[in-house]
Design a protein around this motif. Structure first.
Motif, PDB file in Angstrom:
ATOM      1  N   LYS A 151       0.849  -1.194   0.000  1.00  0.00           N
ATOM      2  CA  LYS A 151       0.000   0.000   0.000  1.00  0.00           C
ATOM      3  C   LYS A 151       0.888   1.248   0.000  1.00  0.00           C
ATOM      4  N   GLN A 152       0.636   2.135  -0.952  1.00  0.00           N
ATOM      5  CA  GLN A 152       1.433   3.353  -1.015  1.00  0.00           C
ATOM      6  C   GLN A 152       0.954   4.319   0.073  1.00  0.00           C
ATOM      7  N   ILE A 153       1.902   4.717   0.947  1.00  0.00           N
ATOM      8  CA  ILE A 153       1.549   5.641   2.017  1.00  0.00           C
ATOM      9  C   ILE A 153       2.163   7.027   1.833  1.00  0.00           C
ATOM     10  N   VAL A 154       3.169   7.125   0.954  1.00  0.00           N
ATOM     11  CA  VAL A 154       3.773   8.415   0.607  1.00  0.00           C
ATOM     12  C   VAL A 154       3.855   8.492  -0.907  1.00  0.00           C
ATOM     13  N   ALA A 155       3.417   9.614  -1.451  1.00  0.00           N
ATOM     14  CA  ALA A 155       3.498   9.843  -2.897  1.00  0.00           C
ATOM     15  C   ALA A 155       4.004  11.261  -3.114  1.00  0.00           C
ATOM     16  N   ILE A 166      -2.530   9.949   6.514  1.00  0.00           N
ATOM     17  CA  ILE A 166      -2.948  10.744   7.669  1.00  0.00           C
ATOM     18  C   ILE A 166      -2.861  12.224   7.330  1.00  0.00           C
ATOM     19  N   ASP A 167      -3.523  13.035   8.129  1.00  0.00           N
ATOM     20  CA  ASP A 167      -3.452  14.488   7.994  1.00  0.00           C
ATOM     21  C   ASP A 167      -2.249  14.954   8.816  1.00  0.00           C
ATOM     22  N   VAL A 168      -1.128  15.171   8.165  1.00  0.00           N
ATOM     23  CA  VAL A 168       0.117  15.513   8.840  1.00  0.00           C
ATOM     24  C   VAL A 168      -0.002  16.844   9.578  1.00  0.00           C
ATOM     25  N   ASP A 169      -0.680  17.822   8.989  1.00  0.00           N
ATOM     26  CA  ASP A 169      -0.847  19.117   9.655  1.00  0.00           C
ATOM     27  C   ASP A 169      -1.640  18.971  10.952  1.00  0.00           C
ATOM     28  N   ALA A 170      -2.703  18.164  10.932  1.00  0.00           N
ATOM     29  CA  ALA A 170      -3.489  17.937  12.145  1.00  0.00           C
ATOM     30  C   ALA A 170      -2.649  17.206  13.195  1.00  0.00           C
ATOM     31  N   LEU A 171      -1.878  16.235  12.777  1.00  0.00           N
ATOM     32  CA  LEU A 171      -1.001  15.517  13.698  1.00  0.00           C
ATOM     33  C   LEU A 171       0.015  16.470  14.313  1.00  0.00           C
ATOM     34  N   ARG A 172       0.612  17.297  13.483  1.00  0.00           N
ATOM     35  CA  ARG A 172       1.592  18.270  13.965  1.00  0.00           C
ATOM     36  C   ARG A 172       0.966  19.187  15.023  1.00  0.00           C
ATOM     37  N   ARG A 173      -0.232  19.694  14.743  1.00  0.00           N
ATOM     38  CA  ARG A 173      -0.907  20.575  15.706  1.00  0.00           C
ATOM     39  C   ARG A 173      -1.193  19.840  17.016  1.00  0.00           C
ATOM     40  N   GLU A 174      -1.680  18.604  16.905  1.00  0.00           N
ATOM     41  CA  GLU A 174      -1.998  17.836  18.108  1.00  0.00           C
ATOM     42  C   GLU A 174      -0.740  17.575  18.947  1.00  0.00           C
ATOM     43  N   LEU A 175       0.334  17.177  18.294  1.00  0.00           N
ATOM     44  CA  LEU A 175       1.580  16.919  19.037  1.00  0.00           C
ATOM     45  C   LEU A 175       2.112  18.199  19.663  1.00  0.00           C
ATOM     46  N   PHE A 176       2.016  19.312  18.937  1.00  0.00           N
ATOM     47  CA  PHE A 176       2.471  20.583  19.478  1.00  0.00           C
ATOM     48  C   PHE A 176       1.625  20.962  20.696  1.00  0.00           C
ATOM     49  N   ASP A 177       0.334  20.845  20.566  1.00  0.00           N
ATOM     50  CA  ASP A 177      -0.559  21.199  21.674  1.00  0.00           C
ATOM     51  C   ASP A 177      -0.312  20.336  22.896  1.00  0.00           C
ATOM     52  N   ARG A 178      -0.101  19.056  22.696  1.00  0.00           N
ATOM     53  CA  ARG A 178       0.132  18.146  23.817  1.00  0.00           C
ATOM     54  C   ARG A 178       1.518  18.341  24.452  1.00  0.00           C
ATOM     55  N   SER A 179       2.431  18.926  23.727  1.00  0.00           N
ATOM     56  CA  SER A 179       3.794  19.076  24.250  1.00  0.00           C
ATOM     57  C   SER A 179       4.007  20.350  25.029  1.00  0.00           C
ATOM     58  N   GLU A 180       2.968  21.228  25.046  1.00  0.00           N
ATOM     59  CA  GLU A 180       3.116  22.460  25.820  1.00  0.00           C
ATOM     60  C   GLU A 180       3.105  22.091  27.272  1.00  0.00           C
TER      61      GLU A 180
END
Length: 168
Positions: free
Chosen positions: A143-147, A154-168
């Motif tokens: 299964k191609q996961i990166v193109a 996955i929504d990388v921007d949403a993941l980034r925001r969630e990780l940033f928010d949780r790391s404060e």
């Protein structure tokens, strides 16, 4: 270890980070022990960058044996990370090499990326260089996961925001 078919799991970065020593992998390999590279957990390695672990792990031992013919080549290090891992899991018949009929995860690198130029020895640049933004495509279990350098699953921007928010 070689006689009983044991495998040494080599986590050079976490071993260095934790101060737990440097495994004598050149001696292991010379004795016929299967060795494979790993990243260990993020808690003891700070990243999950297998190429970084392979780079450090394959050159760390150059000071232990001045005979460069004993050093781990980039091609050997890739084999250790792939087929060595499959052998360690007793799955070498099913995966670990690009062979018809075997399962494969596959990463396609953009060899025109500035971090992989000049193209003197692509596998050497991949392992010993520091390829940045050079991944073009990735397939896992067919299964191609990166193109075109973008994660599709996955929504990388949403993941980034969630990780940033949780790391404060």
């Amino acid at each position: 270890m070689a006689e009983t078919g044991e495998t040494a799991v080599y986590n050079p970065l976490s071993n260095l980070r934790l101060g737990s020593g440097i495994a004598p992998i050149l001696k292991y390999r010379q004795a016929g022990v299967n060795v494979y590279f790993s990243c260990d957990g993020a808690a003891s390695n700070d990243s999950q960058d297998l190429l970084e672990a392979i780079k450090i792990g394959s050159i760390l031992h150059n000071i232990a044996d001045l005979d460069y013919r004993q050093w781990i080549t980039p091609r050997q290090s890739v084999e250790m990370a792939s087929l060595g891992g499959a052998k360690g899991l007793n799955l070498a018949d099913e995966m670990g090499s690009l062979t018809v009929g075997k399962k494969a995860d596959f990463v396609l690198y953009d060899l025109t990326s500035l971090s992989l130029l000049p193209r003197t020895y692509p596998i050497g640049l991949l392992i010993l260089g520091r390829p940045a933004n050079a991944v073009d495509s990735v397939w896992v279990n067919g299964k191609q996961i990166v193109a075109e350098g973008k994660v599709k699953t996955i929504d990388v921007d949403a993941l980034r925001r969630e990780l940033f928010d949780r790391s404060e």
